[in-house]
Design a protein around this motif. Structure first.
Motif, PDB file in Angstrom:
ATOM      1  N   LEU A  36     -35.100  71.533   8.777  1.00 23.44           N
ATOM      2  CA  LEU A  36     -34.604  70.645   7.728  1.00 23.44           C
ATOM      3  C   LEU A  36     -33.391  69.859   8.198  1.00 23.44           C
ATOM      4  O   LEU A  36     -33.228  68.680   7.851  1.00 23.44           O
ATOM      5  CB  LEU A  36     -34.259  71.453   6.478  1.00 23.44           C
ATOM      6  N   LEU A  37     -32.527  70.497   8.989  1.00 23.01           N
ATOM      7  CA  LEU A  37     -31.348  69.809   9.512  1.00 23.01           C
ATOM      8  C   LEU A  37     -31.763  68.630  10.390  1.00 23.01           C
ATOM      9  O   LEU A  37     -31.184  67.536  10.306  1.00 23.01           O
ATOM     10  CB  LEU A  37     -30.490  70.783  10.324  1.00 23.01           C
ATOM     11  N   LEU A  38     -32.776  68.835  11.220  1.00 22.64           N
ATOM     12  CA  LEU A  38     -33.277  67.756  12.068  1.00 22.64           C
ATOM     13  C   LEU A  38     -33.902  66.635  11.236  1.00 22.64           C
ATOM     14  O   LEU A  38     -33.628  65.451  11.449  1.00 22.64           O
ATOM     15  CB  LEU A  38     -34.302  68.303  13.053  1.00 22.64           C
ATOM     16  N   LEU A  39     -34.737  67.025  10.291  1.00 21.27           N
ATOM     17  CA  LEU A  39     -35.433  66.028   9.485  1.00 21.27           C
ATOM     18  C   LEU A  39     -34.488  65.249   8.583  1.00 21.27           C
ATOM     19  O   LEU A  39     -34.669  64.047   8.364  1.00 21.27           O
ATOM     20  CB  LEU A  39     -36.508  66.708   8.634  1.00 21.27           C
ATOM     21  N   ALA A  40     -33.478  65.933   8.057  1.00 18.91           N
ATOM     22  CA  ALA A  40     -32.610  65.321   7.048  1.00 18.91           C
ATOM     23  C   ALA A  40     -31.247  64.930   7.592  1.00 18.91           C
ATOM     24  O   ALA A  40     -30.327  64.670   6.811  1.00 18.91           O
ATOM     25  CB  ALA A  40     -32.437  66.285   5.868  1.00 18.91           C
ATOM     26  N   HIS A  41     -31.103  64.830   8.920  1.00 19.81           N
ATOM     27  CA  HIS A  41     -29.777  64.503   9.456  1.00 19.81           C
ATOM     28  C   HIS A  41     -29.229  63.172   8.946  1.00 19.81           C
ATOM     29  O   HIS A  41     -28.004  63.029   8.800  1.00 19.81           O
ATOM     30  CB  HIS A  41     -29.796  64.535  10.992  1.00 19.81           C
ATOM     31  N   PRO A  42     -30.072  62.163   8.610  1.00 19.96           N
ATOM     32  CA  PRO A  42     -29.476  60.939   8.049  1.00 19.96           C
ATOM     33  C   PRO A  42     -28.805  61.155   6.696  1.00 19.96           C
ATOM     34  O   PRO A  42     -28.014  60.312   6.260  1.00 19.96           O
ATOM     35  CB  PRO A  42     -30.680  59.991   7.911  1.00 19.96           C
ATOM     36  N   LEU A  43     -29.133  62.275   6.035  1.00 21.85           N
ATOM     37  CA  LEU A  43     -28.552  62.551   4.722  1.00 21.85           C
ATOM     38  C   LEU A  43     -27.208  63.268   4.807  1.00 21.85           C
ATOM     39  O   LEU A  43     -26.512  63.383   3.798  1.00 21.85           O
ATOM     40  CB  LEU A  43     -29.527  63.388   3.885  1.00 21.85           C
ATOM     41  N   VAL A  44     -26.857  63.751   6.011  1.00 20.53           N
ATOM     42  CA  VAL A  44     -25.547  64.395   6.167  1.00 20.53           C
ATOM     43  C   VAL A  44     -24.485  63.312   6.019  1.00 20.53           C
ATOM     44  O   VAL A  44     -24.475  62.332   6.767  1.00 20.53           O
ATOM     45  CB  VAL A  44     -25.429  65.089   7.534  1.00 20.53           C
ATOM     46  N   PRO A  45     -23.579  63.434   5.057  1.00 20.43           N
ATOM     47  CA  PRO A  45     -22.675  62.313   4.750  1.00 20.43           C
ATOM     48  C   PRO A  45     -21.613  62.098   5.815  1.00 20.43           C
ATOM     49  O   PRO A  45     -21.216  63.024   6.522  1.00 20.43           O
ATOM     50  CB  PRO A  45     -22.042  62.749   3.423  1.00 20.43           C
TER      51      PRO A  45
END
Length: 323
Positions: A36-45
């Motif tokens: 999930l961290l890899l997939l959603a890294h653009p969502l890390v503010p």
């Protein structure tokens, strides 16, 4: 006396198999979180100390988080954990698997080398000779110290009759240069633009050294100055009308970092398209990130690679492009 016989009942095989699917839930959950961290890294503010950019700077290394998990799954004899490990492995492979293969090809029309030479380089002349030995027609240097510039000029004078130094960046060429001028990305000059007149037509060449970044406990990833300079550099590139563009330099950021999006929306990475491996360039002794870049538009990358270490804390990067 009456003899009694005790019956020992062994666990049923299906129960043992069921246990293998119940054990290792923590390991499995950790594997899913990595995916999930890899997939959603653009969502890390980025508002929290530019955390998103910091993660993306070292994004390929998230694969190391998976390395100890197979051993843990085997120790726990957990089929659930072993299957869950496929998820981050597949996601990582989807993101970075293509970079593991050698995509370099033959031919090409122009070879470009870029190097942050380090203003504390103990051997500027030796560094210049090593870069010239690559056979590049264009050599771009960043972090030039004013007092050391004559040493680079002397070492490159024979093979590179055309050159220009603007502030702390410079370009040397076997082909004529024209319309060379500084690009304002900071209060002092750390970027330039020039036109290289090759036998097959002109190429707009930009050389840039973006502001440094640091990781501090009180401020996080100090990339705001770099990001502001990135925007100004992107504006200068957008204003360029030449059909062929090459942008090189030390960006203090990787192509995966969202901060480089103003650049990567217009130009593409030679290393990603025609390199062998990740092309990490910094620090030279143990490269962990590719912060030295060659971006192109209107030309096709044929090969990209890093050169051996010099007296700098960065590795030189090189690329061959075809028109």
């Amino acid at each position: 006396m009456t003899a009694t016989t005790e019956t020992i009942q062994l666990p049923a095989a299906p129960a043992r198999r069921a246990g293998a699917w119940r054990r290792g839930r923590v390991i499995a959950a950790f594997a899913v979180l990595i995916a999930l961290l890899l997939l959603a890294h653009p969502l890390v503010p980025n508002w929290a100390g530019n955390a998103g950019s910091l993660l993306e700077t070292f994004l390929p290394w998230t694969g190391l988080l998976v390395v100890p998990l197979p051993a843990a799954a085997l120790v726990r004899r957990s089929a659930l954990a072993l299957v869950a490990l496929l998820l981050p492995a597949l996601v990582w492979g989807g993101f970075f698997g293509g970079r593991l293969f050698d995509k370099r090809g033959p031919g090409g029309d122009l070879t470009v080398v870029s190097h942050n030479v380090n203003d504390e380089n103990p051997d500027p002349a030796g560094t210049a000779r090593a870069l010239a030995a690559s056979g590049a027609q264009v050599i771009a240097l960043e972090e030039l110290k004013k007092s050391e510039v004559p040493k680079y000029e002397d070492a490159l004078a024979v093979g590179y009759p055309y050159h220009s130094v603007q502030g702390t960046v410079g370009v040397w060429s076997t082909f004529p240069l024209r319309a060379t001028r500084p690009v304002a990305i900071m209060p002092w000059t750390r970027a330039l633009e020039t036109t290289v007149d090759t036998p097959k037509g002109p190429v707009a060449a930009f050389v840039a050294h973006l502001p440094s970044v640091r990781v501090r406990l009180d401020a996080g990833f100090t990339a705001n100055g770099r990001d502001a300079a990135m925007g100004l550099l992107a504006d200068a590139i957008a204003a360029e009308s030449a059909p062929r563009t090459v942008l090189v330099g030390d960006f203090n950021g990787t192509a995966d970092d969202r901060a480089l999006a103003p650049i990567t929306r217009r130009l593409h990475s030679a290393q990603d398209e025609a390199g062998d491996g990740f092309g990490f360039s910094w620090p030279a002794g143990l490269p962990l990130a590719r912060i030295d870049q060659i971006f192109v538009a209107g030309v096709r990358p044929v090969a990209a690679w890093t050169l051996p270490a010099t007296g700098s804390d960065h590795l030189p990067v090189a690329a061959i492009v075809a028109f």
